[in-house]
Design an enzyme around this catalytic site. Structure first.
Site, PDB file in Angstrom:
ATOM      1  N   ASP A 145      -0.456   0.294  -6.543  1.00 46.65           N
ATOM      2  CA  ASP A 145      -1.144  -1.150  -7.091  1.00 46.65           C
ATOM      3  C   ASP A 145       0.466  -2.211  -7.010  1.00 46.65           C
ATOM      4  OD1 ASP A 145       0.596   0.202  -9.110  1.00 46.65           O
ATOM      5  OD2 ASP A 145      -1.132  -0.691 -10.507  1.00 46.65           O
ATOM      6  N   SER A 146       1.452  -1.678  -6.436  1.00 50.52           N
ATOM      7  CA  SER A 146       2.535  -2.550  -6.120  1.00 50.52           C
ATOM      8  C   SER A 146       2.167  -3.483  -5.119  1.00 50.52           C
ATOM      9  CB  SER A 146       3.835  -1.646  -5.770  1.00 50.52           C
ATOM     10  OG  SER A 146       3.548  -0.714  -4.945  1.00 50.52           O
TER      11      SER A 146
ATOM     12  N   GLU B 239       8.962   7.477 -13.329  1.00 46.17           N
ATOM     13  CA  GLU B 239       9.591   5.995 -12.993  1.00 46.17           C
ATOM     14  C   GLU B 239      10.650   5.723 -14.041  1.00 46.17           C
ATOM     15  OE1 GLU B 239       6.875   3.243 -11.584  1.00 46.17           O
ATOM     16  OE2 GLU B 239       8.432   1.738 -11.490  1.00 46.17           O
TER      17      GLU B 239
ATOM     18  N   ASP C  45      -3.570   4.206  -6.220  1.00 48.39           N
ATOM     19  CA  ASP C  45      -3.435   3.806  -7.718  1.00 48.39           C
ATOM     20  C   ASP C  45      -4.924   3.558  -8.234  1.00 48.39           C
ATOM     21  OD1 ASP C  45      -1.102   4.240  -8.726  1.00 48.39           O
ATOM     22  OD2 ASP C  45      -0.284   2.489  -7.819  1.00 48.39           O
TER      23      ASP C  45
ATOM     24  N   LYS D 187      -4.163   8.064  -8.233  1.00 45.86           N
ATOM     25  CA  LYS D 187      -3.002   8.079  -9.267  1.00 45.86           C
ATOM     26  C   LYS D 187      -3.411   7.443 -10.381  1.00 45.86           C
ATOM     27  CE  LYS D 187       1.411   6.249  -8.482  1.00 45.86           C
ATOM     28  NZ  LYS D 187       1.367   5.048  -9.753  1.00 45.86           N
TER      29      LYS D 187
ATOM     30  N   GLU E 256      -1.586   5.915 -14.545  1.00 43.58           N
ATOM     31  CA  GLU E 256      -0.651   5.668 -15.414  1.00 43.58           C
ATOM     32  C   GLU E 256      -0.899   6.209 -16.806  1.00 43.58           C
ATOM     33  OE1 GLU E 256       0.861   1.930 -15.386  1.00 43.58           O
ATOM     34  OE2 GLU E 256       1.213   1.988 -13.172  1.00 43.58           O
TER      35      GLU E 256
HETATM   36  O1  KIV Z   1       2.335   1.189  -7.264  1.00 45.38           O
HETATM   37  C1  KIV Z   1       3.525   1.823  -6.893  1.00 45.38           C
HETATM   38  O2  KIV Z   1       4.115   1.555  -5.873  1.00 45.38           O
HETATM   39  C2  KIV Z   1       3.921   3.082  -7.674  1.00 45.38           C
HETATM   40  C3  KIV Z   1       5.355   3.431  -7.123  1.00 45.38           C
HETATM   41  C4  KIV Z   1       6.439   2.721  -7.753  1.00 45.38           C
HETATM   42  C5  KIV Z   1       5.411   5.120  -7.708  1.00 45.38           C
HETATM   43  O3  KIV Z   1       3.262   3.138  -8.648  1.00 45.38           O
END
Ligand code: KIV
Length: 284
Positions: free
Chosen positions: A64-65, A202, A103, A133, A135
């Site tokens: 989600d980056s 992280e 994510d 994934k 959190e």
């Molecule tokens: O969204 C992302 O890129 C991440 C990484 C920093 C692990 O969760």
């Protein structure tokens, strides 16, 4: 002699993993068991995913980056489930070997395990990705249980969890105090027991990350979590130097693509302005 034979066995072991045609969660577990480090990078589109996969990365994270590096948002919070599915389906089309993890975006799973499963099902059906994934630790246990029960592999994410940035207030190193470190270790065990196939850690102290990797049997992938974990992940745009501003201590920058691209674009502009492009060979 014995040392030479052991070294050779280790090299052969590592080469075998490179030859693997499809990386699965089982392959990743085997890598941890045989002390072979796992490489993971983000990608958000077809062209980049193709390059990263062709280079042989083990896991591609549709992070989600994307909210930051693709959409220009300050945080990861605004990105939607539809947008994540769009990025993930583009990535999947460019990948042959890597495991593709997506994510679950903010608001698509927190506090409601049924919604977590529904969001996961949409990602899996509409993008063709291989895993999700999310959190959090014990707060998301019920969601992990439900998603894993539906047959979908789940990767956990502890430490600095960017979807909670307004709770933390800053992007500084997490779990430096005993209480938070103990909670993180206990959360890692909860995620493992709930059936996660791997955990991202992280921005936490290297010693704590090493302890987690030692205590849980599943692979632990670090970002700003030192070298004593089972693998590493970076955001592709950061390691390629596309983001000029973002230079945390944990980042190793392999290219300065911002300047390289800027120079190439500058040369193109000059050629157009000088009427040098296109020349006779570049026209019909
Ligand atoms: O969204 C992302 O890129 C991440 C990484 C920093 C692990 O969760």
């Amino acid at each position: 002699m014995l040392i030479e034979r052991l070294t050779l066995a280790l090299i052969l072991q590592k080469m075998d993993f490179k030859k693997i045609k499809k990386v699965t969660t089982h392959v990743l577990q085997e890598m941890k068991d045989k002390s072979v480090k796992i490489s993971m990078l983000t990608a958000y589109d077809f062209s980049m995913a193709r390059i990263v996969d062709d280079a042989g990365v083990d896991v591609i994270l549709v992070g989600d980056s994307a909210s930051n590096v693709m959409a220009g948002n300050e945080t990861t919070l605004p990105i939607t489930l539809d947008q994540m599915i769009y990025h993930a389906s583009s990535v999947v089309k460019g990948v042959n070997r890597a495991l593709v993890v997506v994510d679950l975006p903010f608001g698509s799973y927190q506090g409601n395990s049924k919604e977590a499963l529904n969001s996961t099902i949409r990602i899996m059906k509409e993008s063709g990705a291989h895993a999700v994934k999310l959190e959090g630790g014990k707060e998301v246990k019920e969601s992990v249980d439900r998603i894993v029960s539906a047959g979908v592999p789940v990767m956990g994410h502890l430490g600095l969890t960017p979807q909670s940035i307004y709770k933390f207030g800053t992007y500084t190193v997490r779990a430096t105090g005993d209480e938070e470190a103990e909670k993180l270790l206990s959360d890692a065990k909860v995620l493992e027991a709930a059936g996660c196939f791997a955990i991202v850690l992280e921005k936490i102290p290297a010693q704590l990350a090493a302890e987690v990797a030692e205590e849980v049997k599943i692979p632990v992938i670090g970002i700003g979590a030192g070298n004593k974990v089972d693998g590493q992940v970076l955001v592709l745009h950061d390691m390629l130097g596309i983001n000029k501003e973002f230079k945390p201590r944990f980042l190793r920058q392999y290219l300065n693509l911002y300047d390289e691209m800027k120079n190439a674009v500058g040369r193109y502009i000059d050629d157009v302005k000088k009427s040098d492009f296109p020349n006779e060979k570049e026209q019909y």
